[in-house]
Write a protein that holds these residues in place. Structure first.
Motif, PDB file in Angstrom:
ATOM      1  N   GLY A  26       0.726  -1.018  -0.060  1.00 52.10           N
ATOM      2  CA  GLY A  26       0.041   0.050   0.006  1.00 52.10           C
ATOM      3  C   GLY A  26       1.127   1.131  -0.032  1.00 52.10           C
ATOM      4  O   GLY A  26       2.086   1.101   0.234  1.00 52.10           O
ATOM      5  N   PRO A  27       0.143   2.397  -0.208  1.00 48.52           N
ATOM      6  CA  PRO A  27       1.161   3.681  -0.341  1.00 48.52           C
ATOM      7  C   PRO A  27       1.579   4.165   1.070  1.00 48.52           C
ATOM      8  O   PRO A  27       1.001   3.528   2.123  1.00 48.52           O
ATOM      9  CB  PRO A  27       0.149   4.727  -0.846  1.00 48.52           C
ATOM     10  CG  PRO A  27      -1.216   4.101  -0.660  1.00 48.52           C
ATOM     11  CD  PRO A  27      -0.979   2.683  -0.770  1.00 48.52           C
ATOM     12  N   SER A  28       2.496   5.016   1.097  1.00 46.36           N
ATOM     13  CA  SER A  28       2.812   5.350   2.598  1.00 46.36           C
ATOM     14  C   SER A  28       1.535   6.130   3.240  1.00 46.36           C
ATOM     15  O   SER A  28       0.658   6.642   2.617  1.00 46.36           O
ATOM     16  CB  SER A  28       3.855   6.990   2.298  1.00 46.36           C
ATOM     17  OG  SER A  28       4.891   6.297   1.783  1.00 46.36           O
ATOM     18  N   GLY A  29       1.735   5.823   4.350  1.00 47.52           N
ATOM     19  CA  GLY A  29       0.646   6.079   5.272  1.00 47.52           C
ATOM     20  C   GLY A  29      -0.651   5.321   5.460  1.00 47.52           C
ATOM     21  O   GLY A  29      -1.766   5.345   6.016  1.00 47.52           O
ATOM     22  N   SER A  30      -0.888   4.058   4.384  1.00 46.78           N
ATOM     23  CA  SER A  30      -1.736   3.372   4.347  1.00 46.78           C
ATOM     24  C   SER A  30      -2.178   2.383   5.482  1.00 46.78           C
ATOM     25  O   SER A  30      -3.320   1.744   5.523  1.00 46.78           O
ATOM     26  CB  SER A  30      -1.874   2.744   3.311  1.00 46.78           C
ATOM     27  OG  SER A  30      -0.643   1.797   3.060  1.00 46.78           O
ATOM     28  N   GLY A  31      -0.987   2.133   6.442  1.00 43.21           N
ATOM     29  CA  GLY A  31      -1.437   1.277   7.561  1.00 43.21           C
ATOM     30  C   GLY A  31      -0.560  -0.199   7.374  1.00 43.21           C
ATOM     31  O   GLY A  31      -0.808  -0.908   8.281  1.00 43.21           O
ATOM     32  N   LYS A  32       0.420  -0.038   6.594  1.00 42.66           N
ATOM     33  CA  LYS A  32       1.289  -1.266   6.508  1.00 42.66           C
ATOM     34  C   LYS A  32       2.037  -1.793   7.935  1.00 42.66           C
ATOM     35  O   LYS A  32       2.000  -2.777   8.385  1.00 42.66           O
ATOM     36  CB  LYS A  32       2.311  -1.062   5.457  1.00 42.66           C
ATOM     37  CG  LYS A  32       1.725  -0.884   3.901  1.00 42.66           C
ATOM     38  CD  LYS A  32       2.875  -1.005   2.765  1.00 42.66           C
ATOM     39  CE  LYS A  32       3.738   0.300   3.287  1.00 42.66           C
ATOM     40  NZ  LYS A  32       3.215   1.638   2.952  1.00 42.66           N
ATOM     41  N   SER A  33       2.602  -0.779   8.190  1.00 37.95           N
ATOM     42  CA  SER A  33       3.328  -1.117   9.612  1.00 37.95           C
ATOM     43  C   SER A  33       2.379  -1.259  10.579  1.00 37.95           C
ATOM     44  O   SER A  33       2.757  -1.981  11.583  1.00 37.95           O
ATOM     45  CB  SER A  33       4.400   0.149   9.787  1.00 37.95           C
ATOM     46  OG  SER A  33       5.264   0.400   8.695  1.00 37.95           O
ATOM     47  N   ASP A  34       1.446  -0.524  10.669  1.00 43.11           N
ATOM     48  CA  ASP A  34       0.432  -0.747  11.735  1.00 43.11           C
ATOM     49  C   ASP A  34      -0.077  -2.122  11.820  1.00 43.11           C
ATOM     50  O   ASP A  34      -0.354  -2.598  12.849  1.00 43.11           O
ATOM     51  CB  ASP A  34      -0.732   0.520  11.705  1.00 43.11           C
ATOM     52  CG  ASP A  34      -1.617   0.223  12.678  1.00 43.11           C
ATOM     53  OD1 ASP A  34      -2.719  -0.218  12.675  1.00 43.11           O
ATOM     54  OD2 ASP A  34      -1.342   0.950  13.867  1.00 43.11           O
ATOM     55  N   LEU A  35      -0.609  -2.420  10.791  1.00 41.63           N
ATOM     56  CA  LEU A  35      -1.089  -3.855  10.418  1.00 41.63           C
ATOM     57  C   LEU A  35       0.071  -4.930  11.012  1.00 41.63           C
ATOM     58  O   LEU A  35      -0.483  -5.634  11.701  1.00 41.63           O
ATOM     59  CB  LEU A  35      -1.490  -4.130   9.284  1.00 41.63           C
ATOM     60  CG  LEU A  35      -2.166  -5.415   8.999  1.00 41.63           C
ATOM     61  CD1 LEU A  35      -3.497  -5.801  10.069  1.00 41.63           C
ATOM     62  CD2 LEU A  35      -2.909  -5.620   7.508  1.00 41.63           C
ATOM     63  N   ALA A  36       1.280  -4.796  10.728  1.00 41.23           N
ATOM     64  CA  ALA A  36       2.099  -5.520  10.956  1.00 41.23           C
ATOM     65  C   ALA A  36       2.234  -5.622  12.291  1.00 41.23           C
ATOM     66  O   ALA A  36       2.827  -6.599  13.028  1.00 41.23           O
ATOM     67  CB  ALA A  36       3.562  -5.081  10.041  1.00 41.23           C
ATOM     68  N   LEU A  37       2.455  -4.352  13.071  1.00 45.18           N
ATOM     69  CA  LEU A  37       2.665  -4.321  14.418  1.00 45.18           C
ATOM     70  C   LEU A  37       1.670  -5.155  15.150  1.00 45.18           C
ATOM     71  O   LEU A  37       1.833  -5.984  16.138  1.00 45.18           O
ATOM     72  CB  LEU A  37       2.452  -2.874  14.987  1.00 45.18           C
ATOM     73  CG  LEU A  37       2.734  -2.553  16.488  1.00 45.18           C
ATOM     74  CD1 LEU A  37       4.188  -3.066  16.702  1.00 45.18           C
ATOM     75  CD2 LEU A  37       2.606  -1.192  16.802  1.00 45.18           C
TER      76      LEU A  37
END
Length: 146
Positions: A26-37
């Motif tokens: 997904g683009p920057s700020g889309s929640g990739k890292s948040d979902l991974a966390l």
């Protein structure tokens, strides 16, 4: 038509659930890292955040972290956090955070070419409270075997 690339660097995040990799796109700020966390909090292991190297090997797309960001996850509000991480994992499922989401998954499920190899793809809203559970269930239902 060009031939598929056996190596790619993707703007993505990757975690390991069991022995299978989940590539979150997904683009920057889309929640990739948040979902991974949130997946990591449920037992997943980090492979790479914000940049993933993927190569074709023995008919599988293998994900790993570039050396400069290995073992690091960007947590908005906290900064860059060091976490345990695996070196590499076969990619079994892609999660798209910017594709149209459907009530029911399309039949057949879309596939994404990752390092020239087809990987099933689901579209999810990463900020729904159930998103980590949907990733785990999606992997169980649609992911490539380990």
């Amino acid at each position: 038509m060009t031939s598929p690339s056996p190596f790619a660097i993707l703007h993505a995040t990757c975690v390991s659930i069991g022995k299978r990799g989940v590539l979150i796109l997904g683009p920057s700020g889309s929640g990739k890292s948040d979902l991974a966390l949130r997946l990591i909090d449920r037992g997943a292991m980090l492979i790479s955040d914000d940049g993933v190297e993927v190569r074709a090997e023995s008919g599988r797309a293998i994900a790993s972290a570039p050396a400069t960001i290995a073992g690091q996850l960007e947590v908005r509000g906290l900064g860059i956090v060091a976490l345990p991480a695996y070196d590499e994992i076969p990619v079994s499922l892609c999660i798209s955070l910017d594709s149209e989401r459907h009530r029911m998954p399309p039949d057949p499920l879309p596939v994404l070419s990752v390092a020239g190899l087809p990987v099933p793809m689901l579209a999810l809203d990463p900020f729904e409270p159930s998103a980590p559970i949907k990733v785990e269930r999606g992997l169980a239902l649609y992911g490539l075997p380990a």
